[in-house]
Design a protein around this motif. Structure first.
Motif, mmCIF file in Angstrom:
data_model
loop_
_atom_site.group_PDB
_atom_site.id
_atom_site.type_symbol
_atom_site.label_atom_id
_atom_site.label_comp_id
_atom_site.label_asym_id
_atom_site.label_seq_id
_atom_site.Cartn_x
_atom_site.Cartn_y
_atom_site.Cartn_z
ATOM 1 N N ASN A 1 38.143 26.953 -7.340
ATOM 2 C CA ASN A 1 37.705 28.234 -6.797
ATOM 3 C C ASN A 1 37.004 28.079 -5.440
ATOM 4 O OD1 ASN A 1 37.865 31.014 -7.551
ATOM 5 N ND2 ASN A 1 35.631 31.059 -7.760
ATOM 6 N N LYS A 2 36.701 29.204 -4.837
ATOM 7 C CA LYS A 2 36.009 29.227 -3.542
ATOM 8 C C LYS A 2 34.695 28.460 -3.603
ATOM 9 C CE LYS A 2 37.629 33.904 -2.420
ATOM 10 N NZ LYS A 2 37.192 35.292 -2.124
ATOM 11 N N PHE A 3 34.469 27.643 -2.576
ATOM 12 C CA PHE A 3 33.170 27.009 -2.311
ATOM 13 C C PHE A 3 32.671 26.049 -3.391
ATOM 14 C CE2 PHE A 3 32.856 31.519 -0.634
ATOM 15 C CZ PHE A 3 33.378 31.214 0.610
ATOM 16 N N VAL A 4 33.540 25.596 -4.285
ATOM 17 C CA VAL A 4 33.106 24.695 -5.365
ATOM 18 C C VAL A 4 32.493 23.413 -4.809
ATOM 19 C CG1 VAL A 4 33.875 23.272 -7.309
ATOM 20 C CG2 VAL A 4 34.708 25.610 -7.083
ATOM 21 N N PHE A 5 33.139 22.833 -3.788
ATOM 22 C CA PHE A 5 32.631 21.582 -3.209
ATOM 23 C C PHE A 5 32.100 21.806 -1.787
ATOM 24 C CE2 PHE A 5 35.719 20.231 -6.434
ATOM 25 C CZ PHE A 5 34.992 19.270 -7.114
ATOM 26 N N ALA A 6 31.788 23.037 -1.445
ATOM 27 C CA ALA A 6 31.268 23.360 -0.111
ATOM 28 C C ALA A 6 29.876 22.776 0.074
ATOM 29 C CB ALA A 6 31.225 24.870 0.077
ATOM 30 N N ASN A 7 29.641 22.218 1.253
ATOM 31 C CA ASN A 7 28.321 21.663 1.616
ATOM 32 C C ASN A 7 27.824 20.609 0.643
ATOM 33 O OD1 ASN A 7 28.018 23.630 3.787
ATOM 34 N ND2 ASN A 7 27.662 25.117 2.170
ATOM 35 N N ASP A 8 28.705 20.036 -0.166
ATOM 36 C CA ASP A 8 28.272 19.068 -1.165
ATOM 37 C C ASP A 8 27.892 17.759 -0.487
ATOM 38 O OD1 ASP A 8 29.259 16.821 -3.407
ATOM 39 O OD2 ASP A 8 28.150 18.508 -4.191
ATOM 40 N N SER A 9 26.753 17.198 -0.867
ATOM 41 C CA SER A 9 26.265 15.998 -0.185
ATOM 42 C C SER A 9 26.632 14.693 -0.889
ATOM 43 C CB SER A 9 24.744 16.074 -0.053
ATOM 44 O OG SER A 9 24.156 16.156 -1.326
ATOM 45 N N SER A 10 27.219 14.778 -2.093
ATOM 46 C CA SER A 10 27.490 13.539 -2.820
ATOM 47 C C SER A 10 28.968 13.134 -2.821
ATOM 48 C CB SER A 10 27.004 13.662 -4.268
ATOM 49 O OG SER A 10 27.699 14.699 -4.946
#
Length: 200
Positions: free
Chosen positions: A111-120
């Motif tokens: 879905n939308k933004f699931v991994f957005a901006n993720d730091s890991s």
């Protein structure tokens, strides 16, 4: 005579005060030896640790050989056709390998933004059951380096990988039909992408 004696006493007192005032207290941390030690310590702590600051680099082999992520790392919902949509990633692994199914239901969409901006997450492998990466699914994930798409992927949504500045390798699958606008905009590390002939 009394005035003279008083004057002499005043002069003597002033002389004593001046002498005492000359012996200022010197704190131990201003001692030259202590100073050099302190300075040395400060220098060692102020230097950046280049080894630790250097990001870890991964390859397709690292992603391919990573274990499948546990079902508990994903929050999903029904897609209306007997499958599941990933709504949220709950884990903290560096490499995510999405399973084929959870509780007997195939995962069909991110879905939308699931991994957005993720730091890991620095690497991801999609299962062959996933048909769609929704718009902005990985947007601004600046640490993501490596992506392997599963054989079932048909659509990469708009701005799906927008701003993934560390992304340098992505393996697109035969059978992929649609790559929407700005999917790879601002992916400065991505030098080339092999577009499958199936893309319409």
């Amino acid at each position: 005579m009394k005035k003279f004696l008083s004057l002499v006493l005043v002069v003597l007192l002033l002389a004593m005060c001046t002498a005492c005032g000359g012996n200022e207290y010197t704190p131990s941390n201003t001692d030259p030896q202590n100073n050099s030690t302190t300075s040395s310590n400060n220098n060692s702590t102020s230097k950046p640790n280049n080894q630790n600051d250097k990001p870890k680099t991964i390859t397709f082999a690292d992603v391919n050989n990573a274990p499948t992520s546990p079902a508990t790392d994903f929050f999903c919902n029904d897609d209306g056709n007997g499958g599941l949509i990933i709504l949220e990633y709950l884990g903290d692994a560096e490499i995510v390998v999405i399973p084929e199914e959870i509780n007997g239901k195939a995962i069909t969409k991110i879905n939308k933004f699931v991994f957005a901006n993720d730091s890991s997450v620095i690497g991801i492998k999609l299962s062959s059951t996933i048909k769609e990466i929704d718009e902005g699914a990985f947007i601004q994930n600046t640490k993501l380096q490596n992506v392997i798409c599963g054989n079932g992927l048909e659509t990469i949504g708009a701005s799906a990988f927008f701003g993934c500045s560390s992304l340098y390798e992505i393996k697109l699958n035969d059978g992929l039909k649609t790559i929407c606008k700005q999917s790879f905009t601002s992916c400065e590390s991505l030098k080339s992408v092999e577009i499958p002939a199936s893309v319409e």
